[in-house]
Design a protein around this motif. Structure first.
Motif, mmCIF file in Angstrom:
data_model
loop_
_atom_site.group_PDB
_atom_site.id
_atom_site.type_symbol
_atom_site.label_atom_id
_atom_site.label_comp_id
_atom_site.label_asym_id
_atom_site.label_seq_id
_atom_site.Cartn_x
_atom_site.Cartn_y
_atom_site.Cartn_z
ATOM 1 N N ASP A 20 -119.291 11.612 -80.031
ATOM 2 C CA ASP A 20 -118.343 10.580 -80.421
ATOM 3 C C ASP A 20 -117.968 10.769 -81.888
ATOM 4 O O ASP A 20 -118.724 11.344 -82.668
ATOM 5 N N ALA A 25 -112.412 8.220 -82.895
ATOM 6 C CA ALA A 25 -112.402 7.851 -81.475
ATOM 7 C C ALA A 25 -112.920 6.435 -81.288
ATOM 8 O O ALA A 25 -112.393 5.671 -80.478
ATOM 9 N N ARG A 52 -113.361 13.022 -73.076
ATOM 10 C CA ARG A 52 -113.918 12.473 -74.303
ATOM 11 C C ARG A 52 -115.411 12.283 -74.174
ATOM 12 O O ARG A 52 -115.948 12.108 -73.091
#
Length: 138
Positions: free
Chosen positions: A99, A103, A91
């Motif tokens: 981002d 998330a 991630r």
């Protein structure tokens, strides 16, 4: 006076770093560290062994909170030393260009109070708006 204070600070910092490295490293490089490789077939087995070894070091009389933190630390250590990529390690970091709003919202703890959740959601929305504005200028 200042020289003595600086020397004391150097000793304190050195001691802290030494103790931290002894506590976390164990003095032995694990698989996937410099000098060792783990292939795809052996990655999960090596990670499982590292995880079990770490979990076995958790004291039996640890509180539920201490146990939870220790288990999460063991999982992270096993993943890092095992050299495998997982969904969590792939991630984007929080607040970076990669981002996403979803998330960010997913990182809000389930046990957050309504006030904490509201502030966190607004923060995520603000970050997303900032990312969108940056993307428009590119």
């Amino acid at each position: 006076m200042y020289t003595m204070r600086a020397m004391n600070m150097i000793v304190l910092v050195s001691s802290t770093l030494f103790l931290a490295s002894c506590a976390t490293d164990g003095g032995m490089p694990g698989p996937g560290a410099a000098g060792g490789t783990v292939g795809p077939a052996g990655a999960s087995a090596a990670t499982g062994d590292l995880l079990q070894a770490c979990l076995s070091r958790i004291p039996k009389d640890a509180s539920p909170g201490q146990r939870m933190v220790a288990e999460e630390s063991c999982k992270a250590e096993a993943i890092n030393r095992g050299g495998i990529a997982t969904a969590t390690s792939a991630r984007a970091a929080a607040g970076t260009a990669g981002d996403t709003l979803q998330a960010c919202l997913d990182r809000i703890p389930k046990d957050a109070s309504p006030g904490q959740r509201m502030v966190a959601e607004e923060s995520c929305k603000r970050d997303e708006a900032n990312r969108q504005a940056i993307n428009l200028t590119r």
